[in-house]
Design a protein around this motif. Structure first.
Motif, PDB file in Angstrom:
ATOM      1  N   HIS A 132      32.679 -14.191  -4.922  1.00  0.00           N
ATOM      2  CA  HIS A 132      31.577 -15.417  -4.194  1.00  0.00           C
ATOM      3  C   HIS A 132      32.883 -16.711  -4.769  1.00  0.00           C
ATOM      4  CE1 HIS A 132      27.312 -16.875  -4.466  1.00  0.00           C
ATOM      5  NE2 HIS A 132      28.417 -17.462  -3.393  1.00  0.00           N
ATOM      6  N   HIS A 136      33.778 -20.063  -1.658  1.00  0.00           N
ATOM      7  CA  HIS A 136      33.587 -20.712  -0.951  1.00  0.00           C
ATOM      8  C   HIS A 136      34.550 -21.397  -1.321  1.00  0.00           C
ATOM      9  CE1 HIS A 136      29.438 -21.681  -1.421  1.00  0.00           C
ATOM     10  NE2 HIS A 136      29.369 -19.892  -2.404  1.00  0.00           N
ATOM     11  N   HIS A 145      31.523 -16.394   4.856  1.00  0.00           N
ATOM     12  CA  HIS A 145      30.253 -16.702   4.021  1.00  0.00           C
ATOM     13  C   HIS A 145      28.598 -17.557   4.399  1.00  0.00           C
ATOM     14  CE1 HIS A 145      28.097 -16.365   0.235  1.00  0.00           C
ATOM     15  NE2 HIS A 145      28.589 -17.494  -0.439  1.00  0.00           N
ATOM     16  N   HIS A 227      22.232 -23.001  -5.741  1.00  0.00           N
ATOM     17  CA  HIS A 227      23.208 -22.153  -5.205  1.00  0.00           C
ATOM     18  C   HIS A 227      23.543 -22.664  -3.441  1.00  0.00           C
ATOM     19  CE1 HIS A 227      26.600 -20.326  -4.957  1.00  0.00           C
ATOM     20  NE2 HIS A 227      26.428 -19.548  -2.966  1.00  0.00           N
TER      21      HIS A 227
HETATM   22 ZN   LIG Z   1      27.953 -18.567  -1.717  1.00  0.00          ZN
END
Ligand SMILES: [Zn+2]
Ligand SMILES: [Zn+2]
Length: 292
Positions: A132, A136, A145, A227
């Motif tokens: 993850h 990013h 994403h 997030h």
């Molecule tokens: Zn994310």
């Protein structure tokens, strides 16, 4: 070559057949992800309806049906579509002399069940946290994403709104995790999978759960909402990357929860360019420069 084609087709039909048998209740209940997923979704949706965090938010929030479809697409349709390809790779690596247990570090098969599950859960969660972070950090991964971060109003089903390429990005490190543990999933791995689905649904749900002192261990809706925050702290490419656990974020100092009103704007600068419909989102991310 025939062996490859055969493996490809067999895996495809076995997977499709398993999903069909799940729909008609012809598999053990604890392995029935089809109805299990629907049950967890209804339970978490029920919590949203009974105890809404953002009281003004509609029960059928923005993109509710799109995200509902994503649940079935990413969990079943894509899994069936890709299964033949994964089997193809497995046979290929087997032919090269690499099997699922080649990288085995720990033979957890002889450990007590609960400790097998715990190690499996924590290790897999760590590898997913790391993946993850990469999604990013690197622009070509972020392109895909962005679909997950195009959610403007948060609800449980947003959990599964993500580009199908993400399934592929998560696969290598998840497979590595299983290989390090001897190449097989513990017998009761379904518990881990169902717990992960429930936590993931909750993380996106319109309910305020923080787990008290356990927040340092478990991810939660307040943490995950940040997030998805439109505005990020200066100089950061993301915060709160946790999947089921928040532990990695606290360990690696990527945690960030400045307040808990639940009303912050969501998305990212440029999110208006993400297409709204499922079919257009399917092919999003492959074009040349779509940055912001
Ligand atoms: Zn994310
Ligand atoms: Zn999310």
């Amino acid at each position: 070559m025939n062996a490859y084609l055969e493996a490809f087709l067999n895996a495809f039909s076995a997977n499709a057949n398993w999903t069909w048998r799940s729909i008609i209740f012809d598999v053990p209940w604890y392995n029935n992800y089809f109805w299990g997923l629907i049950l967890i979704s209804l339970l978490v949706w029920g919590l949203e309806i009974l105890f809404p965090w953002r009281k003004h938010q509609s029960i059928f929030r923005q993109d509710f049906w799109l995200d509902g479809f994503y649940i079935f697409f990413n969990f079943f349709i894509f899994t069936i579509a890709i299964s033949g390809f994964y089997k193809f790779l497995e046979v290929f690596f087997n032919d090269l002399g690499m099997t699922a247990s080649s990288l085995s570090l720990l033979d957890i098969g002889l450990w007590p069940n609960w400790s097998q599950l715990l190690v499996f859960f924590v290790l897999l969660d760590f590898f997913q946290w790391f993946t993850h972070v990469l999604l990013h950090k690197f622009p070509f991964l972020w392109q895909f994403h962005k679909i997950h971060h195009s959610v403007k109003e948060m609800g449980f089903a947003a959990h599964f709104r993500y580009h199908w390429m993400e399934n592929i990005f998560y696969k290598p490190l998840k497979t590595l995790g299983v290989m390090l543990l001897g190449g097989f999933e513990p017998q009761q791995a379904f518990i881990v999978h169902f717990v992960a689905i429930a936590i993931g649904h909750l993380n996106h749900a319109n309910v305020k759960v923080t787990w008290g002192p356990l927040k340092y261990l478990f991810n939660n809706p307040v943490m995950h909402l940040y997030h998805h925050s439109y505005v990020l702290p200066e100089g950061k490419y993301g915060v709160n990357f946790g999947i089921s656990l928040s532990l990695c974020d606290y360990l690696f100092r990527t945690n960030y929860i400045p307040e808990d009103s639940g009303t912050i704007p969501l998305g990212f600068p440029g999110d208006q360019k993400v297409p709204k419909g499922f079919l257009k989102q399917l092919w999003y991310g492959f074009g040349k420069n779509q940055s912001n």
